[in-house]
Design a protein around this motif. Structure first.
Motif, PDB file in Angstrom:
ATOM      1  N   ARG A 295       0.579  -1.184  -0.134  1.00  0.00           N
ATOM      2  CA  ARG A 295       0.087  -0.397  -0.403  1.00  0.00           C
ATOM      3  C   ARG A 295       0.787   1.473  -0.073  1.00  0.00           C
ATOM      4  O   ARG A 295       0.205   2.043   0.901  1.00  0.00           O
ATOM      5  N   ARG A 296       1.599   0.966  -0.944  1.00  0.00           N
ATOM      6  CA  ARG A 296       3.218   2.052  -0.557  1.00  0.00           C
ATOM      7  C   ARG A 296       1.996   3.446  -1.684  1.00  0.00           C
ATOM      8  O   ARG A 296       1.393   2.920  -2.849  1.00  0.00           O
TER       9      ARG A 296
ATOM     10  N   THR B 228       4.551   7.554   4.117  1.00  0.00           N
ATOM     11  CA  THR B 228       4.923   6.093   3.324  1.00  0.00           C
ATOM     12  C   THR B 228       4.113   5.763   2.222  1.00  0.00           C
ATOM     13  O   THR B 228       3.459   4.585   1.839  1.00  0.00           O
ATOM     14  N   HIS B 229       2.634   5.516   3.000  1.00  0.00           N
ATOM     15  CA  HIS B 229       1.385   4.649   2.905  1.00  0.00           C
ATOM     16  C   HIS B 229       0.043   5.164   3.487  1.00  0.00           C
ATOM     17  O   HIS B 229      -0.110   6.200   3.518  1.00  0.00           O
TER      18      HIS B 229
ATOM     19  N   THR C  35      -3.893   5.531   4.065  1.00  0.00           N
ATOM     20  CA  THR C  35      -4.398   4.509   4.883  1.00  0.00           C
ATOM     21  C   THR C  35      -5.853   5.437   4.838  1.00  0.00           C
ATOM     22  O   THR C  35      -5.660   6.468   4.482  1.00  0.00           O
TER      23      THR C  35
ATOM     24  N   CYS D 230      10.522   4.909   2.786  1.00  0.00           N
ATOM     25  CA  CYS D 230      10.737   4.790   4.225  1.00  0.00           C
ATOM     26  C   CYS D 230      12.149   4.182   4.781  1.00  0.00           C
ATOM     27  O   CYS D 230      12.598   4.540   4.539  1.00  0.00           O
TER      28      CYS D 230
END
Length: 409
Positions: A84-85, A350-351, A353, A367
């Protein structure tokens, strides 16, 4: 946690995640620091051109703070790098979220931030070099979990490194759920007691696995912790004093005449009375005949580094027009719930959400194992090294993006 794999003398225990992934003798090996909590464990990363293959601790060879021991997150948490990057900047207009170019992202960032008072949220998982750049652009006042460390440093005067544990005769851990917050630190306390035949004491409100090796445990209501410590102060000062509680009396007996290392960690850092607890510990240490050490296990790997570059402020204080978040996870980090997404919000993360889906501008960053820099752990400053994953192309412009926006001298 997988430590049994590393100490198995016959090789009969195998890492199923790694098994069959390649030949270790032809892989590249990089020493770095684990980013998943505040323990700051040293890790050895095995990788090749397709990405990270495994992480090991090197028990028996590693002389760093963790002595080669790793937890579940440290050994197998690296797979989050690939999931999920965010690889391109995202911009929101109304209910529509779409990708934009790097050049457009820089322009949007300037439009949102320019001439506005910024509520800056900074996380302790960033490197010192990143923190220094951020402070130059957006100022030194930030909402961050480092305010906890700032308060405790003010009370104790200074904090000792975790290695001070091995200099003491008795370790007093004050808090609950150390195994969940800092698993390797809990392992080291067990080894301290079992291998070195030293005493571990604990004050908390809930049972813990540490209690299995503790010489004395005081389970008390959370609002009674300060009173328990005050009883200890009186008992050390007056040798005839008895509390009537056999566990507290045992505490007193083991404290007298010994060098003591006091550790604050886990839930104790988030208590509203943490300053009063630390003040009482300082008083208790002044009454003991032996030398005292004060160790605080921070929430994130570089929380101490944040204190070098920022002046932490309470989340209620800033009244800015816009929010800028650097690696902060809303609703998971201590002050993330104070973020008001009704204001224009820029998120460096980084991800992707659901928690950041309402942000105005979302910018991808690297990361931990994809960048180089330094962090200040509980045993001093350490360097992290780059381990690049080539399975997909990541935007590597974070440092350049910040430098491009530096104000003119």
């Amino acid at each position: 946690c997988g430590n049994c794999i590393e100490v198995c003398p016959s090789g009969s225990l195998v890492d199923k995640v790694f098994n069959g992934s390649g030949k270790t003798w032809i892989m590249k090996k990089t020493i770095s620091i684990c980013p998943h909590c505040g323990s700051g464990c040293e890790v050895e990363i095995h990788w090749d051109k397709s990405g990270i293959k495994r992480i090991v601790g090197k028990i028996g060879k590693n002389k760093w703070i963790n002595k080669g021991y790793l937890c579940l997150r440290g050994r197998w948490g690296w797979d989050a790098i690939e999931n999920r990057r965010i690889t391109k900047p995202l911009y929101r207009e109304g209910e529509r979220v779409f990708e934009i170019s790097q050049k457009q992202a820089v322009k949007k960032f300037e439009e949102i931030v320019n001439d506005n008072f910024v509520n800056l949220f900074v996380d302790g998982s960033l490197t010192n070099e990143e923190l220094a750049l951020i402070s130059k652009i957006l100022g030194k006042k930030a909402i961050t979990e480092a305010i906890i460390l700032k308060e405790l440093v003010e009370e104790f005067g200074k904090l000792d490194e975790f290695s001070a544990v091995y200099k003491a005769d008795v370790v007093v851990y004050i808090g609950d759920f150390l195994e969940e917050f800092n698993p390797v630190s809990a392992i080291l306390l067990r080894l301290f007691a079992v291998q070195n035949h030293k005493k571990v004491l604990r004050l908390g409100s809930f049972p813990s696995k540490i209690d299995e090796i503790a010489s004395c445990v005081v389970i008390s209501e959370q609002d009674e912790w300060v009173n328990v410590l005050k009883h200890c102060c009186v008992g050390v000062f007056d040798s005839s004093y008895k509390t009537g509680n056999p566990n507290i009396d045992c505490f007193l007996k083991l404290l007298k005449g010994n060098s003591v290392c006091f550790i604050l960690g886990g839930t104790s850092l988030y208590r509203s009375d943490r300053k009063e607890i630390s003040r009482t510990l300082k008083t208790l240490s002044s009454l003991l005949s032996g030398k005292s050490y004060f160790v605080v296990i921070p929430p994130k790997v570089n929380t101490l580094g944040v204190l070098k570059y920022f002046e932490p402020v309470l989340p209620e204080e800033p009244k800015g027009n816009v929010n800028v978040l650097f690696s902060v996870e809303p609703y998971r980090d201590p002050y993330g719930s104070y973020i008001d997404f009704s204001k224009p919000t820029v998120v460096f993360t980084t991800h992707y959400t659901s928690a950041i889906s309402q942000a105005t501008l979302i910018l991808p960053i690297e990361c931990f194992f994809e960048k180089e820099g330094t962090v200040v752990t509980i045993n001093g400053e350490r360097k992290i090294q780059k381990v690049r994953s080539f399975e997909h192309e990541l935007i590597d412009y974070f440092t350049g993006f910040l430098k491009a926006n530096l104000p003119e001298e």
